[in-house]
Design a protein around this motif. Structure first.
Motif, PDB file in Angstrom:
ATOM      1  N   CYS A 229       0.789  -1.163   0.099  1.00 53.21           N
ATOM      2  CA  CYS A 229      -0.034  -0.031   0.032  1.00 53.21           C
ATOM      3  C   CYS A 229       0.774   1.219  -0.062  1.00 53.21           C
ATOM      4  N   ILE A 230       0.569   2.311  -0.921  1.00 52.41           N
ATOM      5  CA  ILE A 230       1.447   3.416  -0.924  1.00 52.41           C
ATOM      6  C   ILE A 230       0.538   4.669  -0.632  1.00 52.41           C
ATOM      7  N   PRO A 231       0.553   4.986   0.352  1.00 52.67           N
ATOM      8  CA  PRO A 231      -0.116   6.366   0.559  1.00 52.67           C
ATOM      9  C   PRO A 231       0.637   7.471   0.734  1.00 52.67           C
ATOM     10  N   THR A 232       1.353   7.816  -0.449  1.00 59.00           N
ATOM     11  CA  THR A 232       2.655   8.724  -0.030  1.00 59.00           C
ATOM     12  C   THR A 232       2.249  10.174  -0.929  1.00 59.00           C
ATOM     13  N   GLY A 233       3.181  10.843  -1.292  1.00 57.40           N
ATOM     14  CA  GLY A 233       3.187  12.004  -2.085  1.00 57.40           C
ATOM     15  C   GLY A 233       3.167  11.615  -3.485  1.00 57.40           C
ATOM     16  N   ILE A 234       2.169  12.307  -4.270  1.00 60.29           N
ATOM     17  CA  ILE A 234       2.106  12.126  -5.710  1.00 60.29           C
ATOM     18  C   ILE A 234       3.267  11.730  -6.566  1.00 60.29           C
ATOM     19  N   GLU A 235       4.129  12.610  -6.136  1.00 55.40           N
ATOM     20  CA  GLU A 235       5.577  12.391  -6.992  1.00 55.40           C
ATOM     21  C   GLU A 235       6.210  11.232  -6.808  1.00 55.40           C
ATOM     22  N   THR A 236       5.850  10.399  -5.751  1.00 52.53           N
ATOM     23  CA  THR A 236       6.395   9.092  -5.734  1.00 52.53           C
ATOM     24  C   THR A 236       5.832   7.931  -6.088  1.00 52.53           C
ATOM     25  N   HIS A 237       4.358   8.149  -6.539  1.00 51.19           N
ATOM     26  CA  HIS A 237       3.208   6.964  -7.040  1.00 51.19           C
ATOM     27  C   HIS A 237       3.957   6.236  -7.851  1.00 51.19           C
ATOM     28  N   ALA A 238       4.444   6.703  -8.848  1.00 57.37           N
ATOM     29  CA  ALA A 238       5.085   6.057  -9.900  1.00 57.37           C
ATOM     30  C   ALA A 238       6.261   5.124  -9.736  1.00 57.37           C
ATOM     31  N   SER A 239       7.288   5.772  -9.265  1.00 59.63           N
ATOM     32  CA  SER A 239       8.349   4.938  -8.838  1.00 59.63           C
ATOM     33  C   SER A 239       8.193   4.080  -7.730  1.00 59.63           C
ATOM     34  N   LEU A 240       7.576   4.161  -6.589  1.00 65.84           N
ATOM     35  CA  LEU A 240       7.231   3.358  -5.657  1.00 65.84           C
ATOM     36  C   LEU A 240       6.373   1.853  -6.189  1.00 65.84           C
ATOM     37  N   SER A 241       5.477   2.223  -6.923  1.00 67.18           N
ATOM     38  CA  SER A 241       4.575   1.393  -7.519  1.00 67.18           C
ATOM     39  C   SER A 241       5.300   0.215  -8.467  1.00 67.18           C
ATOM     40  N   ILE A 242       6.166   0.841  -9.232  1.00 61.01           N
ATOM     41  CA  ILE A 242       6.919  -0.119 -10.099  1.00 61.01           C
ATOM     42  C   ILE A 242       7.952  -0.906  -9.454  1.00 61.01           C
ATOM     43  N   ALA A 243       8.469   0.001  -8.313  1.00 55.40           N
ATOM     44  CA  ALA A 243       9.432  -0.786  -7.553  1.00 55.40           C
ATOM     45  C   ALA A 243       8.696  -1.961  -6.692  1.00 55.40           C
ATOM     46  N   ALA A 244       7.610  -1.819  -6.202  1.00 51.26           N
ATOM     47  CA  ALA A 244       6.873  -2.727  -5.748  1.00 51.26           C
ATOM     48  C   ALA A 244       6.409  -3.907  -6.492  1.00 51.26           C
ATOM     49  N   MET A 245       6.103  -3.665  -7.468  1.00 52.49           N
ATOM     50  CA  MET A 245       5.689  -4.827  -8.735  1.00 52.49           C
ATOM     51  C   MET A 245       7.151  -5.483  -9.081  1.00 52.49           C
ATOM     52  N   GLU A 246       8.058  -4.793  -9.161  1.00 52.94           N
ATOM     53  CA  GLU A 246       9.157  -5.655  -9.513  1.00 52.94           C
ATOM     54  C   GLU A 246       9.740  -6.289  -8.280  1.00 52.94           C
ATOM     55  N   ALA A 247       9.382  -6.032  -7.216  1.00 50.30           N
ATOM     56  CA  ALA A 247       9.956  -6.829  -6.109  1.00 50.30           C
ATOM     57  C   ALA A 247       8.909  -8.021  -5.686  1.00 50.30           C
ATOM     58  N   GLY A 248       7.778  -8.183  -6.642  1.00 48.93           N
ATOM     59  CA  GLY A 248       6.973  -9.302  -6.452  1.00 48.93           C
ATOM     60  C   GLY A 248       5.643  -9.097  -6.049  1.00 48.93           C
ATOM     61  N   ALA A 249       5.078  -7.558  -5.639  1.00 43.23           N
ATOM     62  CA  ALA A 249       4.084  -7.390  -5.029  1.00 43.23           C
ATOM     63  C   ALA A 249       2.938  -6.812  -6.017  1.00 43.23           C
ATOM     64  N   HIS A 250       1.670  -6.937  -5.533  1.00 46.90           N
ATOM     65  CA  HIS A 250       0.628  -5.999  -6.266  1.00 46.90           C
ATOM     66  C   HIS A 250       0.653  -4.875  -5.387  1.00 46.90           C
ATOM     67  N   VAL A 251      -0.265  -3.877  -5.861  1.00 41.03           N
ATOM     68  CA  VAL A 251      -0.071  -2.502  -5.735  1.00 41.03           C
ATOM     69  C   VAL A 251      -1.306  -1.907  -5.294  1.00 41.03           C
ATOM     70  N   MET A 252      -1.644  -1.231  -4.122  1.00 46.78           N
ATOM     71  CA  MET A 252      -2.434  -0.062  -3.826  1.00 46.78           C
ATOM     72  C   MET A 252      -2.053   1.293  -3.643  1.00 46.78           C
ATOM     73  N   VAL A 253      -2.503   2.147  -4.636  1.00 45.09           N
ATOM     74  CA  VAL A 253      -1.599   3.320  -4.738  1.00 45.09           C
ATOM     75  C   VAL A 253      -2.711   4.301  -4.320  1.00 45.09           C
TER      76      VAL A 253
END
Length: 384
Positions: free
Chosen positions: A75-99
């Motif tokens: 789950c990524i309840p962070t600032g807008i500027e981090t949504h894309a980078s953190l979501s992609i990093a999470a997926m590449e680490a094997g996780a689904h995402v709720m942003v």
């Protein structure tokens, strides 16, 4: 059991953390990790995670490196500027995402997230909470079957006063960029973004899509000394020819809970904070529909995402839906420059012990414009 991680557990992150903990009671899930940069700011949550056998990290990179392949949902309840980078990093680490909403600052970033989702096979859900409501989904189905006739227009009207401290609470409030990343912070892309997304979703051409905008005419203004705007009035047209009118402000003295009104060739469907009603074109009440509040939608997010991960036919706000909102925001800013309200119209006042800047006669003007599907310049409101 699905293992959940959360990046940030203070502010809105605490709400997401609580939603995840509540889901432990009804779903086979467990919060097993979190990123907490400053444990002293949230000692109770920090201790709860540690005591339950979870792990706490000081940054997302360390968590993804240490727990790669061990997390099912991040789950990524962070600032807008981090949504894309953190979501992609999470997926590449094997996780689904709720942003959290919006999906990202630019449509290019959303497209990159969609590409990563396709490449990794991971789901990305976006926290536009209202379309997780059962009543909203039922209304969308009825609109698609044309039970109420052919949709002609949708309008959104809302006024949420925000104090001076709202724009001082961080270093990106009211700004176009955070660092090098575009964020377009405004009522339309933050506090009242839910209702733009909701309006677009309700008139989308199928159940799992939002409408795409073909044209936009907009006028945006600011009472506060910010880069973007605190007041927006715009009229757009979807690719299918439906008129979309969106009118919101943070600079009125009066609170007006957002209303979404959908007009067909036969009826008007009015979605308010406390009711969903159908009227005829003469404004006679025809029927009252089931109504869920915003908290119901918020509470549905994590269970819906978990069910989707588990292979059920669960509805989520995916990136294709959220993309329509981001595309609207990007086009709005590329085609429109914000103006300052005349100093003669702006005054200071205190609302609930907080200092506000408000604009004289603003809410009545917004209501008139919304009722007529017009812009300020078309109703004679003198904004400067």
């Amino acid at each position: 059991m699905l293992k959940i991680a959360i990046i940030g557990v203070s502010g809105y992150g605490k709400i997401i953390y609580d939603l995840c903990k509540n889901s432990e009671k009804t779903k086979d899930v467990k919060v097993t990790a979190a990123v907490i940069r400053t444990p002293s700011k949230c000692p109770d949550v920090y201790e709860e995670i540690i005591e339950s056998g979870g792990q706490v990290f000081s940054d997302a990179e360390s968590m993804f490196s240490s727990m790669k392949g061990q997390l099912d949902l991040v789950c990524i309840p962070t600032g807008i500027e981090t949504h894309a980078s953190l979501s992609i990093a999470a997926m590449e680490a094997g996780a689904h995402v709720m942003v959290e909403k919006p999906a990202a600052g630019t449509v290019e970033e959303v497209d990159t997230m969609m590409e990563a989702s396709k490449r990794t096979g991971k789901i990305v859900a976006v926290g536009f909470q209202d379309i997780y409501r059962n009543d909203i989904q039922e209304i969308k189905k009825k609109l698609l079957t044309k039970e109420w006739g052919e949709v002609k227009s949708v309008s959104v009207l809302g006024s949420w006063p925000r104090p001076k401290m709202y724009y001082r609470r961080n270093n990106w409030a009211g700004r176009l960029k955070s660092g090098d990343s575009m964020i377009f912070d405004s009522p339309a892309n933050n506090a009242l973004a839910h209702y733009m997304n909701l309006g677009l979703y309700l008139v989308g051409e199928n159940f799992k899509s939002s409408a795409s905008i073909a044209t936009i005419d907009a006028e945006s203004f600011r009472a506060y000394q910010i880069e973007t705007f605190d007041t927006l009035i715009c009229r757009a047209k979807t690719n299918s020819g439906i008129q979309f009118h969106y009118t919101v402000t943070h600079a009125s003295a009066e609170n007006f809970e957002p209303i979404v009104s959908i007009k067909t060739d036969k009826y008007k469907i009015v979605l308010a904070c406390d009711s969903n009603k159908v009227y005829d074109l003469e404004n006679n009440l025809i029927t009252e529909l089931e109504h869920n509040d915003t908290w119901t939608g918020r509470n549905n997010i994590i269970p819906a995402v978990v069910d989707k991960i588990n292979g059920h036919n669960s509805f989520i706000c995916d990136l294709s839906i959220a993309r329509s909102h981001t595309l609207f925001i990007n086009r709005l800013h590329s085609q429109n420059s914000s103006r300052e309200f005349s100093p003669e119209l702006v005054y200071e006042t205190v609302i609930e012990n907080n200092e506000h800047l408000v604009v004289k006669g603003l809410l009545p003007a917004l209501k008139e414009a919304s009722s007529k599907g017009a812009l300020f310049s078309e109703i004679g409101y003198k904004f400067n």
